[in-house]
Design an enzyme around this catalytic site. Structure first.
Site, PDB file in Angstrom:
ATOM      1  CE1 TYR A  64      28.846  41.113  45.892  1.00  0.00           C
ATOM      2  CE2 TYR A  64      28.038  43.639  46.437  1.00  0.00           C
ATOM      3  CZ  TYR A  64      28.094  42.332  45.567  1.00  0.00           C
ATOM      4  OH  TYR A  64      27.442  42.365  44.360  1.00  0.00           O
ATOM      5  CB  CYS A  74      27.287  43.775  38.816  1.00  0.00           C
ATOM      6  SG  CYS A  74      28.519  44.994  39.285  1.00  0.00           S
TER       7      CYS A  74
HETATM    8  N1  LIG Z   1      35.663  48.116  41.824  1.00  0.00           N
HETATM    9  C1  LIG Z   1      35.008  47.586  40.985  1.00  0.00           C
HETATM   10  C2  LIG Z   1      34.320  46.136  41.446  1.00  0.00           C
HETATM   11  C3  LIG Z   1      33.327  45.647  40.428  1.00  0.00           C
HETATM   12  C4  LIG Z   1      33.312  44.296  40.972  1.00  0.00           C
HETATM   13  O1  LIG Z   1      33.404  43.718  42.096  1.00  0.00           O
HETATM   14  N2  LIG Z   1      32.335  43.551  39.911  1.00  0.00           N
HETATM   15  C5  LIG Z   1      32.075  42.235  40.157  1.00  0.00           C
HETATM   16  C6  LIG Z   1      30.474  41.959  40.006  1.00  0.00           C
HETATM   17  S1  LIG Z   1      29.371  42.534  41.115  1.00  0.00           S
HETATM   18  C7  LIG Z   1      32.806  41.438  39.135  1.00  0.00           C
HETATM   19  O2  LIG Z   1      32.793  41.632  38.211  1.00  0.00           O
HETATM   20  N3  LIG Z   1      33.519  40.503  39.946  1.00  0.00           N
HETATM   21  C8  LIG Z   1      34.223  39.371  38.975  1.00  0.00           C
HETATM   22  C9  LIG Z   1      35.534  39.348  39.256  1.00  0.00           C
HETATM   23  O3  LIG Z   1      36.136  40.443  39.966  1.00  0.00           O
HETATM   24  O4  LIG Z   1      36.043  38.091  38.985  1.00  0.00           O
HETATM   25  C10 LIG Z   1      33.671  48.813  40.563  1.00  0.00           C
HETATM   26  O5  LIG Z   1      33.280  49.428  41.694  1.00  0.00           O
HETATM   27  O6  LIG Z   1      33.708  48.898  39.446  1.00  0.00           O
END
Ligand SMILES: N[C@@H](CCC(=O)N[C@@H](CS)C(=O)NCC(=O)O)C(=O)O
Length: 345
Positions: free
Chosen positions: A204, A53
């Site tokens: 993304y 990530c």
């Molecule tokens: N705003 C968050 C975004 C984090 C994010 O989108 N993480 C993704 C992985 S790349 C995730 O865990 N997505 C799973 C979900 O939201 O269900 C940050 O920058 O910390």
């Protein structure tokens, strides 16, 4: 008003999503180390991450560059999330050190069980559920003292690591990522906003939108920014704002590190490689060589994680030329000579 260096404007998010645009949601936990409840102390805080990530990568980079590896403990999830047949449901981050990676046919040595909460949860979602939240994203910054989530927004996590580095280390910090210099901060802020919108989140938007025109706009904005950053670096400055590595460089790195070996294919960002941008390539190699940086990421996790189910669970093997990645990042002179192999020449 939305801070466009941190998160996406949520106006009309539902209708934009319905039309096929990828719109990133807003993180729910926004406390800070340094708040009354969360004093900066060595050994008190814990990070939950997945090394594929890019948002987690910001946090692991800040932890490493600021010398916080011993002060902030960390657990690493498996790069692929749960599958359809998982009893808890699909698409959940899982702490599964025994899971086998299809790419290597073996377990991944960086993966850990969940050790931060004391409950030994299998899923990141369980950490949120313990606080009544239905979020499930990583990274998560957790307070082992109060058993509470401090923050799950990477832009804020890396800033609070920087602001509190000395207190978290219990001694002097080796570096500042966002120094107390108003003019420099303004430069970093401006770069952060453009890099977040067009590069970090832009990748993304290109790769996860199902609308051709949204994809095309994201593609164009991404490569326009790459071209401008290449020009910025063409005056010989080592880092984006000049002589010192700052938060702007740190935020650019996770996306550019993934571009040639992963995003070029996965995010349909096949306009050019970083290797085709000579100044950016040398910048990428320079940052990769900084103490702590190479160890804060893993391209094996990135490749394994981005080419999961939607790619039939098989991970593309390349690129092999001009050489394997990340070994290529140790060779700044691989960059195409200026003007050669550029998409615009
Ligand atoms: N705003 C968050 C975004 C984090 C994010 O989108 N993480 C993704 C992985 S790349 C995730 O865990 N997505 C799973 C979900 O939201 O269900 C940050 O920058 O910390």
């Amino acid at each position: 008003m939305t801070d466009t260096a941190t998160e996406e404007d949520q106006s009309d998010a539902q209708s934009r999503r319905a039309k096929g645009e990828f719109v990133r949601g807003v993180s729910g936990f926004r406390h800070a180390i340094g708040d009354a409840d969360f004093a900066p102390e060595p050994g008190r805080y814990h990070l939950f991450v997945a090394l594929n990530c890019p948002w987690c990568h910001r946090a692991t980079l800040a932890r490493a560059v600021l010398g916080l590896d011993d002060a902030i403990t960390m657990d690493v999830a498996f790069p692929n999330r749960t599958s359809e047949d998982d009893p808890a449901g699909p698409n959940l981050w899982e702490f599964a050190p025994d899971r086998i990676a299809t790419l290597t046919g073996a377990t991944l040595p960086e993966c850990t069980p969940e050790t931060g909460t004391g409950a030994g949860h299998r899923l990141a979602r369980d950490i949120y559920r313990a606080e009544g939240s239905d979020e499930q994203s990583l990274p998560v910054l957790y307070d082992k003292r109060t058993h509470r989530i401090v923050n799950n927004e990477s832009a804020e996590i890396l800033r609070m690591f920087d602001t509190n580095a000395e207190a978290l280390r219990g001694g002097s910090a080796p570096h500042r990522l966002y120094p107390d210099d108003v003019a420099l901060q303004a430069d970093i802020d401006a770069l952060n906003a453009r890099i977040y919108t067009t590069i970090n989140n832009g990748a993304y938007k290109a790769g996860f939108s199902s609308d051709q025109s949204v994809y095309a706009a994201a593609f164009t904005a991404y490569f326009d920014t790459l071209a401008d950053l290449d020009t910025l670096l063409s005056d010989g400055r080592p880092f984006l704002t000049g002589d010192r590595f700052t938060e702007a460089d740190l935020r650019l790195f996770p996306t550019l590190y993934r571009h040639d070996p992963v995003y070029y294919l996965r995010m349909k960002l096949n306009g050019a490689r970083i290797l085709d941008h000579p100044h950016l390539w040398r910048w990428l190699c320079r940052v990769h060589a900084l103490p702590g940086v190479a160890g804060a990421g893993s391209l094996v996790h990135c490749r394994q994680g981005y080419f999961g189910r939607s790619w039939n669970g098989t991970v593309p093997l390349g690129p092999f030329r001009p050489m394997l990645y990340p070994d290529a990042y140790d060779h700044p002179d691989l960059a195409s000579p200026i003007g050669k192999n550029r998409p615009d020449t």
